[in-house]
Each structure stands twice: as structure tokens, then as C-alpha cells.
Design an enzyme around this catalytic site. Structure first.
Site, mmCIF file in Angstrom:
data_model
loop_
_atom_site.group_PDB
_atom_site.id
_atom_site.type_symbol
_atom_site.label_atom_id
_atom_site.label_comp_id
_atom_site.label_asym_id
_atom_site.label_seq_id
_atom_site.Cartn_x
_atom_site.Cartn_y
_atom_site.Cartn_z
ATOM 1 N N ALA A 188 3.162 4.964 4.986
ATOM 2 C CA ALA A 188 2.714 3.770 5.697
ATOM 3 C C ALA A 188 3.818 2.720 5.705
ATOM 4 O O ALA A 188 4.676 2.678 4.823
ATOM 5 C CB ALA A 188 1.459 3.217 5.032
ATOM 6 N N GLY B 218 4.184 -8.751 3.932
ATOM 7 C CA GLY B 218 2.908 -9.447 3.785
ATOM 8 C C GLY B 218 1.815 -8.914 4.673
ATOM 9 O O GLY B 218 0.962 -9.665 5.162
ATOM 10 N N SER C 158 -0.029 -3.242 -2.603
ATOM 11 C CA SER C 158 1.084 -3.972 -2.018
ATOM 12 C C SER C 158 1.372 -5.206 -2.863
ATOM 13 O O SER C 158 0.451 -5.965 -3.197
ATOM 14 C CB SER C 158 0.754 -4.409 -0.585
ATOM 15 N N LYS D 246 -4.085 4.325 -2.863
ATOM 16 C CA LYS D 246 -2.657 4.151 -3.151
ATOM 17 C C LYS D 246 -2.482 3.149 -4.278
ATOM 18 O O LYS D 246 -3.016 2.040 -4.221
ATOM 19 C CB LYS D 246 -1.914 3.670 -1.901
ATOM 20 N N SER E 253 3.699 6.391 -5.398
ATOM 21 C CA SER E 253 3.163 5.061 -5.574
ATOM 22 C C SER E 253 3.673 4.138 -4.484
ATOM 23 O O SER E 253 4.497 4.520 -3.668
ATOM 24 C CB SER E 253 3.606 4.496 -6.926
ATOM 25 N N ASN E 254 3.219 2.892 -4.546
ATOM 26 C CA ASN E 254 3.711 1.849 -3.662
ATOM 27 C C ASN E 254 5.064 1.348 -4.167
ATOM 28 O O ASN E 254 5.637 1.925 -5.094
ATOM 29 C CB ASN E 254 2.687 0.705 -3.601
#
Length: 358
Positions: free
Chosen positions: A61, A113, A173, A211, A239-240
């Protein structure tokens, strides 16, 4: 053609602001004639999440936030594509500049963001590609100013689950204030319950994925794994990006920019977290390994750590789309060398060692 052209255009793209270069890349992909997904060697196929993935290499993503070019990306050889993140109402994200190349480190820092065109736009684009070949998932989040963030996730799931193969719940995030707080056990339990309920109410068969961040203590990972299993999550994405800044970073000035760090420096911590997760879930919950995948060796290590599938993004910035084919060829070479017929035979084989950073 785009594969062969990349070495020529990369110097030009890298002279531009990173976000501007990314926008131009999306425009170029949108202008390309649509081509069918490549036919892969059947030994690369992975059966997971109730689907047959033609190969294990996916696009993470963040690259195609608005679902503008998923079919063009599948045409580059990816086994699956994850679009988004998507939030219910359009939001601009953080002010520019908000993405930075750490070229010497083969890394990227971003603080987008969760900029998004919004749920309606993305849903319309996914609806328009209904019936086309290829596995496409969607990453969902919450609006920055949302009063009820759980309701945002449920709204995205209801609308998008019927249009995608999987929905990834993004609570990791680092660029949306308070979002990672949703990884806490009580919040996460309610969030996953409402997300699964929204998927079921939509009548969709999309898998629900979660996630997670690489920056967490192992007792928090214990709780996440237990909650995910209890609430019927079908896979974990590990992972992120990381908020840590390894001392090994060469680009010292840029390293001070706030945001999530991805690319090669993330490979070690993300792979350790992946292996630690595998030790907790075993074969019960499939894992998707993300973070620093920029070669066949890196992808193979993720598989040994426990990943059934892998994803990349930052590697495209430095290696171009040809990296997908090179990884697939390298995985086949590994499989032949080890005399194994399916990647499943290697999944998690070295998780214990890699969990210690071995």
C-alpha cells in the site's frame, strides 16, 4: 518497455521532488496500454486466503493510494497489488514536502498523513475494474479529524470489501496522530470486531488483514496476535514503516526528517518482528512480509522468517519495475537448489533464528 526504460529515466526522476516523480510515474502507468497479468511459473503459486496467488511478490500500500493503476501494476508482474490507504472523506494529508529519498541508504522517509481522494472515488475505480483478472486488495484507515475512528474503518469495509480480494486494516501508520494507539488491546478488539461485522454485513468474501508496526514491545505483539485470532483476522501484514532511525544511516541530515522510514534499513527490524510473529501464530495465521524487500535474497529471508507472501514499495524507487521479475527468478533458483516444489515448504523454516536477529 517501462522495465527497460527505467535505467534511462531514473536519473531524471531523481532530480525531481520525490512526490512529483511519483505522480509522473503514476501518470505514465495510466497512459500505458492495458496488458494482462503475466503467466508465472506454477511453482511460484501460493494458496492462501482462499485464493491462488500466481506468485508471492506483491506491491505494498502507498504506491497507488487512489486505485488509479492496479491493472497496469499487475501487468508489471506483481502477484497482487494493495491500493490505498483509503479514508472515508477526502483529505490532503500533511504539507509538502513530505517524502524524502535517502539514496545512499536505499531508503525513503514519508509523512504523507494518509492523503486520500476519499472512499467514493476509490470505490468507483474499483467498481470499474470488476471482473478483471488479478488479485487486488485495499488498505483502509481513518480520517485525521474523525470523531469515531472505528466507524470510519467500518464504513470503508462495507463499501470496499465487495470490490476487493482483501481489506487491510491499517492501525500502524506513524503519520496520523493517535492511529497507532488503536494497536492497544481494547481498541483493537473493538476495531476488528466492527470491521469483520461490516465485511459480513456487506456479503463480501474479502479477507480481513491487519497491518502492524515494527516499533512495539513483544508483550504488545502477544496481545495483537491473540486479538487477531480471536476476531477472525485472516492474515497479518508485518510491518509498516518505522519511526526509529538506525545509527547506520548515511544520509544524516535527511534522517532527521519526521515520518516513517522504509526501504533497506527497515529490513532487519521488520524481519525480526515478522519472525517473532511467526513464532506466536505458527501455521494458524498467514503472514505477509514487508520492509526492505529489494532482492530475491531479501524475499527468501522473509519467507524463511514466516511470510507466505511478500510486498515491496521503496525498492521500486531505486531498482525500477524490473525488480519484480528478478525476485521471481531468484526465488525459483533457490527452490531448485533446495529441491523444493512449493514455497510453502520454506515458510517459517528459520523463524527461531531470525527472531533473534540471526
Amino acid at each position: 518497455m517501462i522495465d527497460r526504460a527505467f535505467p534511462l529515466v531514473r536519473p531524471l526522476l531523481h532530480r525531481l521532488d520525490a512526490e512529483r516523480a511519483h505522480d509522473l510515474t503514476l501518470r505514465a502507468l495510466a497512459a500505458m496500454p492495458r496488458r494482462a497479468p503475466q503467466v508465472d511459473d506454477p511453482h511460484l503459486a501460493v494458496d492462501v486466503l482462499g485464493r491462488r496467488f500466481p506468485n508471492p511478490v506483491g506491491l505494498a500500500a502507498g504506491f497507488d493510494k487512489g486505485a488509479r493503476v492496479p491493472d497496469a501494476l499487475l501487468g508489471l508482474g506483481f502477484g497482487f497489488v494493495e491500493v490505498g490507504g483509503v479514508v472515508p472523506r477526502p483529505q490532503p494529508g500533511n504539507p509538502r514536502p513530505r517524502v524524502f529519498r535517502l539514496t545512499a541508504d536505499r531508503a525513503v522517509i514519508n509523512r504523507y498523513g494518509l492523503n486520500s481522494e476519499g472512499l467514493d472515488v476509490v470505490a468507483a475505480r474499483l467498481r470499474a475494474r470488476a471482473g478483471r483478472a488479478g488479485i487486488v486488495g485495499v488498505n483502509i484507515g481513518a480520517n485525521k479529524e474523525a470523531v469515531d475512528r472505528l466507524a470510519d474503518y467500518a464504513a470503508c469495509t462495507r463499501a470496499l470489501a465487495p470490490l476487493a480480494d482483501f481489506v487491510t486494516v491499517n492501525v500502524s501508520s506513524p503519520n496520523t496522530p493517535g492511529l497507532r494507539d488503536l494497536q492497544g488491546e481494547a481498541f483493537l478488539d473493538e476495531l476488528l470486531a466492527r470491521t469483520v461485522e461490516a465485511r459480513d454485513a456487506s456479503g463480501a468474501a474479502a479477507a480481513i488483514l491487519l497491518k502492524i508496526a515494527p516499533d512495539m514491545a513483544l508483550d504488545a505483539l502477544d496481545a495483537i496476535c491473540a486479538t487477531a485470532r480471536r476476531r477472525g483476522v485472516q492474515a497479518l501484514v508485518v510491518s509498516n514503516t518505522t519511526v526509529a532511525r538506525p545509527a547506520s544511516l548515511v544520509e544524516g541530515t535527511l534522517a532527521r526528517e519526521t515520518g516513517g522510514l522504509s526501504g533497506r534499513p527497515l529490513f532487519g527490524p521488520a524481519t525480526r518482528m515478522l519472525a517473532q510473529t511467526r513464532l506466536r501464530v505458527g501455521d494458524d495465521l498467514p503472514l505477509i512480509g514487508v520492509g526492505g524487500v529489494d532482492s530475491a535474497d531479501a524475499a527468501w529471508t522473509k519467507i524463511l522468517a514466516g511470510a507466505s507472501l511478500v510486498q515491496l514499495y521503496s525498492a521500486l524507487v531505486y531498482e525500477g519495475p524490473g525488480i519484480v521479475g528478478r525476485i521471481k527468478a531468484g526465488l525459483l533458483k533457490r527452490m531448485r537448489a533446495e529441491g523444493i516444489a512449493t514455497l510453502r515448504q520454506a515458510v517459517g523454516r528459520e523463524a527461531a533464528d531470525l527472531a533473534r536477529g540471526g
